[in-house]
Design a protein around this motif. Sequence first.
Motif, short mmCIF file in Angstrom:
data_model
loop_
_atom_site.label_atom_id
_atom_site.label_comp_id
_atom_site.label_asym_id
_atom_site.label_seq_id
_atom_site.Cartn_x
_atom_site.Cartn_y
_atom_site.Cartn_z
N ASP A 70 52.55 34.73 16.43
CA ASP A 70 52.93 34.97 15.04
C ASP A 70 53.42 33.66 14.43
N ALA A 73 56.48 33.88 12.08
CA ALA A 73 57.75 34.08 12.79
C ALA A 73 58.19 32.80 13.49
N LYS A 141 48.69 33.59 4.18
CA LYS A 141 48.40 33.24 5.59
C LYS A 141 49.12 31.96 5.98
N GLU A 144 48.44 28.24 12.30
CA GLU A 144 49.07 27.73 13.52
C GLU A 144 49.32 26.23 13.40
#
Length: 191
Positions: A70, A73, A141, A144
């Motif tokens: 996530d 997070a 969005k 990463e």
Amino acid sequence: MALDFRTNRKIELFRRWNTHIELKRIKSKEFLICIDEVTFMSNFKFLLSEPGFASFADVAIAAEKILHIDPAACILNCRRSMEFAVKWMYSVDKELEMPYQDNLQSLMTREEFRAIVGQDTWQRMDFIRKKGNTAAHNTGKITEAVAMLCLENLHIFLDFVAYCYAETYEETKFDSALVPTGERITTAPAE
């Protein structure tokens, strides 16, 4: 995550959150056994040797563990860890006086604080703060790559904190290879 129980002699190791789990067959039953508490790896492990850093070290490690699960997070935890570290700095550094408003922005924008951390580190911290706010308040969005950059910036800041405030200091570099991937690793058993 599916486990292959068809072969009795096959040992499977899984790398998830840098903990290896070994499949063992004992009396015809399969058990998953944690075998890797000692070899735990993290970019933030260096913080654990300093008891005063516990409040932000654990959150930084948690951020690193969840990056691929996530990213939003992860960024939120980077921001939390940074905020805990900044508040910790205010609690131990005599040159820093806690302002009336103790939110992260107020703490970071004080001239005394900016003078201590320097312009480059401050810009990295501001990036984490802004991305953390975006992750908390927007539904867009989060990639990463952005989360990885937040982790790297957090590492640079926390390495600076260790340099300034730890009893002993050894410089550390951020290594993206230490960030858990959740990938599966299969090896043959030792005979």
